[in-house]
Write a protein that holds these residues in place. Structure first.
Motif, PDB file in Angstrom:
ATOM      1  N   ASN A   1       0.727  -1.060   0.242  1.00 56.45           N
ATOM      2  CA  ASN A   1      -0.153  -0.147   0.120  1.00 56.45           C
ATOM      3  C   ASN A   1       0.885   1.626   0.528  1.00 56.45           C
ATOM      4  OD1 ASN A   1      -2.624   1.431   0.274  1.00 56.45           O
ATOM      5  ND2 ASN A   1      -2.764   1.738   2.623  1.00 56.45           N
ATOM      6  N   GLN A   2       2.167   1.135   0.615  1.00 60.79           N
ATOM      7  CA  GLN A   2       2.508   2.159   0.405  1.00 60.79           C
ATOM      8  C   GLN A   2       3.210   2.459  -0.833  1.00 60.79           C
ATOM      9  OE1 GLN A   2       5.371   1.309   3.533  1.00 60.79           O
ATOM     10  NE2 GLN A   2       4.344   2.048   5.618  1.00 60.79           N
ATOM     11  N   ILE A   3       4.017   1.608  -1.038  1.00 68.54           N
ATOM     12  CA  ILE A   3       4.557   1.970  -2.549  1.00 68.54           C
ATOM     13  C   ILE A   3       3.467   1.957  -3.562  1.00 68.54           C
ATOM     14  CG2 ILE A   3       5.496  -0.112  -4.602  1.00 68.54           C
ATOM     15  CD1 ILE A   3       6.833  -1.255  -1.902  1.00 68.54           C
ATOM     16  N   ALA A   4       1.699   1.097  -3.305  1.00 64.53           N
ATOM     17  CA  ALA A   4       0.820   1.736  -4.475  1.00 64.53           C
ATOM     18  C   ALA A   4       0.977   3.264  -4.207  1.00 64.53           C
ATOM     19  CB  ALA A   4       0.010   1.392  -4.402  1.00 64.53           C
ATOM     20  N   ARG A   5       1.011   4.188  -2.721  1.00 64.09           N
ATOM     21  CA  ARG A   5       1.278   5.491  -2.805  1.00 64.09           C
ATOM     22  C   ARG A   5       1.417   6.560  -3.197  1.00 64.09           C
ATOM     23  NH1 ARG A   5       1.718   7.105   2.282  1.00 64.09           N
ATOM     24  NH2 ARG A   5       0.576   4.949   3.174  1.00 64.09           N
TER      25      ARG A   5
ATOM     26  N   ARG B   1       3.323   5.009  -5.659  1.00 68.53           N
ATOM     27  CA  ARG B   1       3.555   5.617  -7.891  1.00 68.53           C
ATOM     28  C   ARG B   1       2.179   5.898  -7.699  1.00 68.53           C
ATOM     29  NH1 ARG B   1       6.378   6.005 -10.022  1.00 68.53           N
ATOM     30  NH2 ARG B   1       5.186   4.321 -11.916  1.00 68.53           N
ATOM     31  N   ASN B   2       0.944   6.144  -7.122  1.00 64.55           N
ATOM     32  CA  ASN B   2      -0.424   7.319  -7.081  1.00 64.55           C
ATOM     33  C   ASN B   2      -0.013   8.073  -7.465  1.00 64.55           C
ATOM     34  OD1 ASN B   2      -1.794   5.042  -7.895  1.00 64.55           O
ATOM     35  ND2 ASN B   2      -2.402   4.885  -5.836  1.00 64.55           N
ATOM     36  N   LYS B   3       1.210   9.011  -6.532  1.00 68.27           N
ATOM     37  CA  LYS B   3       1.543  10.437  -6.772  1.00 68.27           C
ATOM     38  C   LYS B   3       2.358  10.355  -7.804  1.00 68.27           C
ATOM     39  CE  LYS B   3       0.954  10.779  -1.903  1.00 68.27           C
ATOM     40  NZ  LYS B   3       1.935  11.245  -0.292  1.00 68.27           N
ATOM     41  N   SER B   4       3.237   9.214  -8.847  1.00 68.44           N
ATOM     42  CA  SER B   4       3.483   9.923  -9.459  1.00 68.44           C
ATOM     43  C   SER B   4       5.090  10.143  -9.334  1.00 68.44           C
ATOM     44  CB  SER B   4       2.918  11.084 -10.742  1.00 68.44           C
ATOM     45  OG  SER B   4       1.892  11.032 -10.906  1.00 68.44           O
ATOM     46  N   GLU B   5       5.031   9.240  -8.170  1.00 68.75           N
ATOM     47  CA  GLU B   5       7.147   9.595  -7.569  1.00 68.75           C
ATOM     48  C   GLU B   5       7.432   7.955  -8.078  1.00 68.75           C
ATOM     49  OE1 GLU B   5       7.090  10.075  -3.364  1.00 68.75           O
ATOM     50  OE2 GLU B   5       5.664  11.039  -2.874  1.00 68.75           O
TER      51      GLU B   5
ATOM     52  N   LEU C   1      15.716   1.515  -2.631  1.00 76.12           N
ATOM     53  CA  LEU C   1      15.131   0.797  -1.349  1.00 76.12           C
ATOM     54  C   LEU C   1      13.884  -0.098  -1.799  1.00 76.12           C
ATOM     55  CD1 LEU C   1      15.767   0.001   0.984  1.00 76.12           C
ATOM     56  CD2 LEU C   1      14.777   1.635   1.809  1.00 76.12           C
ATOM     57  N   ASP C   2      12.861   1.281  -2.604  1.00 77.70           N
ATOM     58  CA  ASP C   2      10.934   0.658  -2.550  1.00 77.70           C
ATOM     59  C   ASP C   2      11.706  -0.534  -3.933  1.00 77.70           C
ATOM     60  OD1 ASP C   2      10.538   2.344  -1.270  1.00 77.70           O
ATOM     61  OD2 ASP C   2      10.207   3.918  -2.543  1.00 77.70           O
TER      62      ASP C   2
END
Length: 126
Positions: free
Chosen positions: A87-91, A93-97, A102-103
């Motif tokens: 969920n943290q990774i998806a968040r 990606r959804n912010k276009s970061e 590490l991720d």
């Protein structure tokens, strides 16, 4: 003259639905402090509260314990942990970061972990 039909609007009030048979009678049990602690410990061991425990013992003469196998509880905990990480990774990606190194490593580790859990579940069920 025709009667006008009125639409009856049903409003869902939400909340917990009303029980068909309400438990509104109270029963008091007298015991000493040692018996009380033992009953509470037995209820805890059965993973229920004292009221449900005493009701089932009184009606059935025994109590049925609803527990999941230790392995299933471990799988659930691991899956919840992985879901939080994903969920943290998806968040991000959804912010276009972009994902940093590490991720990406964490994502690959979670994928491998999920694959091993899938194998363990298949072996457990086989």
């Amino acid at each position: 003259m025709e009667k006008e039909t009125q639409k009856v609007r049903v409003v869902n009030k939400g909340g917990r639905p009303k029980a068909q048979i309400k438990r509104d009678c109270q029963l008091t049990v007298m015991c000493n402090i040692i018996e009380k602690k033992m009953i509470q410990a037995n209820a805890r061991r059965a993973r229920t509260n004292v009221s449900i425990y005493l009701r089932q013992v009184g009606l059935n003469g025994r109590i049925t314990v609803k527990t999941l196998p230790k392995e299933v509880l471990q799988f659930t905990g691991t899956l919840n942990h992985m879901a939080a990480n994903l969920n943290q990774i998806a968040r991000k990606r959804n912010k276009s970061e972009d994902l940093n190194t590490l991720d990406r490593a964490l994502l690959n580790q979670e994928v491998r972990g999920l694959q091993s859990i899938v194998k363990e579940v298949k072996n457990y069920l086989a």
